[in-house]
Write a protein that holds these residues in place. Structure first.
Motif, PDB file in Angstrom:
ATOM      1  N   LYS A   1       0.710  -1.110  -0.002  1.00 35.86           N
ATOM      2  CA  LYS A   1      -0.024  -0.096   0.033  1.00 35.86           C
ATOM      3  C   LYS A   1       0.797   1.380  -0.059  1.00 35.86           C
ATOM      4  O   LYS A   1       1.799   1.292   0.994  1.00 35.86           O
ATOM      5  N   ARG A   2       0.557   2.057  -1.023  1.00 33.15           N
ATOM      6  CA  ARG A   2       1.320   3.284  -0.862  1.00 33.15           C
ATOM      7  C   ARG A   2       0.864   4.300   0.029  1.00 33.15           C
ATOM      8  O   ARG A   2      -0.143   4.709   0.438  1.00 33.15           O
ATOM      9  N   ILE A   3       1.980   4.736   0.770  1.00 38.07           N
ATOM     10  CA  ILE A   3       1.599   5.538   2.002  1.00 38.07           C
ATOM     11  C   ILE A   3       2.360   6.993   1.888  1.00 38.07           C
ATOM     12  O   ILE A   3       1.997   7.814   2.983  1.00 38.07           O
ATOM     13  N   GLY A   4       3.209   7.161   1.085  1.00 37.77           N
ATOM     14  CA  GLY A   4       3.656   8.407   0.762  1.00 37.77           C
ATOM     15  C   GLY A   4       4.594   8.929  -0.310  1.00 37.77           C
ATOM     16  O   GLY A   4       4.792   7.864  -1.106  1.00 37.77           O
ATOM     17  N   PRO A   5       5.083   9.861  -0.769  1.00 43.81           N
ATOM     18  CA  PRO A   5       5.649  10.201  -1.764  1.00 43.81           C
ATOM     19  C   PRO A   5       7.197   9.857  -1.397  1.00 43.81           C
ATOM     20  O   PRO A   5       7.720   9.941  -0.568  1.00 43.81           O
ATOM     21  N   ARG A   6       7.966   9.767  -2.655  1.00 46.07           N
ATOM     22  CA  ARG A   6       9.584  10.060  -2.629  1.00 46.07           C
ATOM     23  C   ARG A   6       9.868  10.011  -3.982  1.00 46.07           C
ATOM     24  O   ARG A   6       9.665   9.596  -4.887  1.00 46.07           O
ATOM     25  N   ARG A   7      10.888  11.228  -3.902  1.00 46.19           N
ATOM     26  CA  ARG A   7      11.535  11.482  -5.297  1.00 46.19           C
ATOM     27  C   ARG A   7      13.079  11.391  -5.041  1.00 46.19           C
ATOM     28  O   ARG A   7      13.608  11.439  -4.024  1.00 46.19           O
ATOM     29  N   LEU A   8      13.787  10.932  -6.160  1.00 46.62           N
ATOM     30  CA  LEU A   8      15.122  10.753  -6.190  1.00 46.62           C
ATOM     31  C   LEU A   8      15.929  11.966  -7.105  1.00 46.62           C
ATOM     32  O   LEU A   8      15.409  12.176  -7.914  1.00 46.62           O
ATOM     33  N   PHE A   9      16.992  12.430  -6.437  1.00 46.27           N
ATOM     34  CA  PHE A   9      17.588  13.431  -7.118  1.00 46.27           C
ATOM     35  C   PHE A   9      19.206  13.108  -7.329  1.00 46.27           C
ATOM     36  O   PHE A   9      19.746  12.649  -6.439  1.00 46.27           O
ATOM     37  N   ILE A  10      19.501  13.384  -8.470  1.00 44.72           N
ATOM     38  CA  ILE A  10      20.941  13.211  -8.737  1.00 44.72           C
ATOM     39  C   ILE A  10      21.680  14.730  -8.566  1.00 44.72           C
ATOM     40  O   ILE A  10      21.193  15.493  -9.112  1.00 44.72           O
ATOM     41  N   CYS A  11      22.571  14.545  -7.785  1.00 38.36           N
ATOM     42  CA  CYS A  11      23.318  16.060  -7.336  1.00 38.36           C
ATOM     43  C   CYS A  11      24.481  16.022  -7.150  1.00 38.36           C
ATOM     44  O   CYS A  11      25.437  15.163  -7.046  1.00 38.36           O
ATOM     45  N   ALA A  12      25.091  17.113  -6.879  1.00 42.19           N
ATOM     46  CA  ALA A  12      26.632  17.270  -6.417  1.00 42.19           C
ATOM     47  C   ALA A  12      26.763  18.802  -6.059  1.00 42.19           C
ATOM     48  O   ALA A  12      25.831  19.852  -6.449  1.00 42.19           O
ATOM     49  N   THR A  13      27.932  19.386  -5.455  1.00 40.45           N
ATOM     50  CA  THR A  13      28.098  20.681  -4.970  1.00 40.45           C
ATOM     51  C   THR A  13      28.412  21.574  -6.125  1.00 40.45           C
ATOM     52  O   THR A  13      29.303  21.071  -7.071  1.00 40.45           O
TER      53      THR A  13
ATOM     54  N   SER B   1      27.996  16.099   0.027  1.00 47.02           N
ATOM     55  CA  SER B   1      28.111  17.532   0.472  1.00 47.02           C
ATOM     56  C   SER B   1      29.564  17.954   0.576  1.00 47.02           C
ATOM     57  O   SER B   1      29.883  19.269   0.496  1.00 47.02           O
ATOM     58  N   LYS B   2      30.421  17.161   0.780  1.00 44.80           N
ATOM     59  CA  LYS B   2      32.014  17.509   0.711  1.00 44.80           C
ATOM     60  C   LYS B   2      32.600  17.609  -0.626  1.00 44.80           C
ATOM     61  O   LYS B   2      33.814  17.470  -0.641  1.00 44.80           O
ATOM     62  N   GLY B   3      31.864  17.525  -1.715  1.00 42.96           N
ATOM     63  CA  GLY B   3      32.322  17.717  -3.018  1.00 42.96           C
ATOM     64  C   GLY B   3      33.056  16.430  -3.620  1.00 42.96           C
ATOM     65  O   GLY B   3      34.022  16.622  -4.606  1.00 42.96           O
ATOM     66  N   LEU B   4      32.974  15.255  -2.897  1.00 46.13           N
ATOM     67  CA  LEU B   4      33.695  14.079  -3.466  1.00 46.13           C
ATOM     68  C   LEU B   4      33.148  13.450  -4.734  1.00 46.13           C
ATOM     69  O   LEU B   4      33.863  12.649  -5.242  1.00 46.13           O
ATOM     70  N   GLY B   5      31.951  13.721  -5.031  1.00 43.63           N
ATOM     71  CA  GLY B   5      31.479  13.144  -6.393  1.00 43.63           C
ATOM     72  C   GLY B   5      29.889  13.580  -6.489  1.00 43.63           C
ATOM     73  O   GLY B   5      29.463  14.199  -5.679  1.00 43.63           O
ATOM     74  N   LEU B   6      29.231  12.819  -7.561  1.00 43.57           N
ATOM     75  CA  LEU B   6      28.010  12.793  -7.562  1.00 43.57           C
ATOM     76  C   LEU B   6      26.959  11.909  -7.087  1.00 43.57           C
ATOM     77  O   LEU B   6      27.853  10.774  -6.833  1.00 43.57           O
ATOM     78  N   ALA B   7      26.168  11.850  -6.696  1.00 39.88           N
ATOM     79  CA  ALA B   7      25.273  11.004  -5.815  1.00 39.88           C
ATOM     80  C   ALA B   7      23.716  10.935  -6.244  1.00 39.88           C
ATOM     81  O   ALA B   7      23.272  12.184  -6.531  1.00 39.88           O
ATOM     82  N   GLN B   8      23.102   9.740  -6.119  1.00 41.00           N
ATOM     83  CA  GLN B   8      21.671  10.011  -6.214  1.00 41.00           C
ATOM     84  C   GLN B   8      21.001   9.601  -4.689  1.00 41.00           C
ATOM     85  O   GLN B   8      21.457   8.579  -4.244  1.00 41.00           O
ATOM     86  N   LEU B   9      20.271  10.570  -4.157  1.00 36.73           N
ATOM     87  CA  LEU B   9      19.852  10.530  -2.945  1.00 36.73           C
ATOM     88  C   LEU B   9      18.243  10.584  -2.953  1.00 36.73           C
ATOM     89  O   LEU B   9      17.544  11.417  -3.585  1.00 36.73           O
ATOM     90  N   PRO B  10      17.558  10.193  -2.063  1.00 35.01           N
ATOM     91  CA  PRO B  10      15.815  10.476  -1.698  1.00 35.01           C
ATOM     92  C   PRO B  10      15.882  12.098  -1.381  1.00 35.01           C
ATOM     93  O   PRO B  10      16.669  12.914  -0.795  1.00 35.01           O
ATOM     94  N   ASP B  11      14.627  12.758  -1.620  1.00 34.12           N
ATOM     95  CA  ASP B  11      14.634  13.788  -1.377  1.00 34.12           C
ATOM     96  C   ASP B  11      14.687  14.551   0.156  1.00 34.12           C
ATOM     97  O   ASP B  11      14.960  15.421   0.546  1.00 34.12           O
ATOM     98  N   TYR B  12      14.302  13.464   1.006  1.00 30.03           N
ATOM     99  CA  TYR B  12      14.429  13.718   2.500  1.00 30.03           C
ATOM    100  C   TYR B  12      15.979  13.932   2.845  1.00 30.03           C
ATOM    101  O   TYR B  12      16.080  14.338   4.049  1.00 30.03           O
ATOM    102  N   TYR B  13      16.914  13.466   2.171  1.00 30.20           N
ATOM    103  CA  TYR B  13      18.157  13.937   2.432  1.00 30.20           C
ATOM    104  C   TYR B  13      18.813  15.244   1.875  1.00 30.20           C
ATOM    105  O   TYR B  13      19.437  15.995   2.512  1.00 30.20           O
ATOM    106  N   VAL B  14      18.368  15.497   0.518  1.00 27.61           N
ATOM    107  CA  VAL B  14      18.992  16.664  -0.076  1.00 27.61           C
ATOM    108  C   VAL B  14      18.236  17.622  -0.271  1.00 27.61           C
ATOM    109  O   VAL B  14      18.649  18.815  -0.758  1.00 27.61           O
TER     110      VAL B  14
END
Length: 293
Positions: A156-168, A227-240
């Motif tokens: 059962k779907r109980i909430g939203p979640r989005r993924l972002f590829i990001c970098a500093t 966050s320390k600029g070590l590379g690119l990451a894909q993380l869920p919205d609640y982190y980034v």
């Protein structure tokens, strides 16, 4: 009732993995279970099970029939529970598992509130980033994120979640900004629990393999690294999301961003009739934030 007995015996054989274990569970003899299954197959005109000295497995027809029979059994149990006070009173032990960081931040506070409202309920929570087997582990419920692959469970779907590829901005200034997925090969992709990122490509959700010199199965550790600029990451919205809004991280390759992959409550068929599971899942659906940033 003979038809119903055959269905109940068939479902129990599949669940237990053997005729003897099913007979013990149903408190009847092995031969009685065997006769019920044989009569059921004869009536249907189809073989439901492959039998060997070591194990019992489903035929293709049996697999389809088993899924339907589970719903029938659930409906029967629902009819019985509908006249019981336990249908509206969560009680007993609720065993569940959820990913560590997401559980600590979102699920445990709501679970504690729910527990305060229902003093007859006890909880046992396993915070783990591993995709634990609900059936083998004896769990009533699991909270999972992303794409579900186990169709034998209720979700059962109980909430939203989005993924972002990001970098500093600092990393991008030094190493450049990728504009296509193929350009990721030129970058240090920080890897979490899996060595692929979820992307939307040609209208479909796909797993895109990435490589890098950093890997850890911890979301907070991955967020710290990006966050320390070590590379690119894909993380869920609640982190980034807060870091993105402050300009500390930049979203990349948004044309490949997958649609909402959702937060799910997942549980076995025989658990969805339980008040403690059903009412807590409803509680999560109502109280989990609509945006997890």
């Amino acid at each position: 009732m003979s038809r119903w007995d055959g269905i109940e015996a068939f479902v129990e054989v599949v669940k237990q993995g053997s005729f003897s274990a099913a007979a013990e569970q149903l408190n009847v003899s092995n031969s009685h279970v065997s006769r019920l299954i044989s009569r059921l197959e004869a009536r249907l005109g189809a073989q439901l099970l492959y039998r060997s000295t070591r194990k019992v497995t489903l035929t293709d027809v049996g697999r389809v029939y088993f899924e339907q029979c589970q719903h029938l059994l659930s409906g029967f149990l629902q009819a019985e529970l509908s006249v019981s006070d336990m249908q509206t009173t969560p009680q007993g032990l609720l065993r569940m598992t959820v990913a560590t960081t997401f559980g600590e931040r979102f699920i445990i506070p709501l679970l504690n509130d729910f527990l305060a409202e229902h003093p007859a309920l006890a909880i046992d929570v396993n915070l783990s980033n591993q995709n634990l087997d609900i059936i083998q582990g004896g769990y009533d419920l699991a909270i999972r994120m992303g794409i579900l692959k186990d169709s034998s469970l209720i979700a059962k779907r109980i909430g939203p979640r989005r993924l972002f590829i990001c970098a500093t901005p600092c990393y991008l200034k030094q190493f450049g900004t990728p504009h296509t997925l193929s350009e990721l090969q030129q970058h240090n992709c920080l890897i979490g629990s899996t060595d692929y990122w979820l992307v939307q490509l040609e209208g479909k959700l796909k797993e895109y393999r990435v490589k890098g010199r950093w890997r850890c199965n911890s979301g907070p550790a991955l967020f710290n690294a990006v966050s320390k600029g070590l590379g690119l990451a894909q993380l869920p919205d609640y982190y980034v999301k807060p870091a993105i809004e402050r300009g500390e991280l930049r979203v990349l390759l948004d044309q490949y961003q997958p649609p909402q992959t959702a937060v799910w409550a997942v549980y076995p068929y025989n658990r969805h009739l339980s008040p403690k599971v059903r009412l807590f899942v409803d509680y999560l659906s109502q109280h989990l934030p609509k945006s997890l940033g």
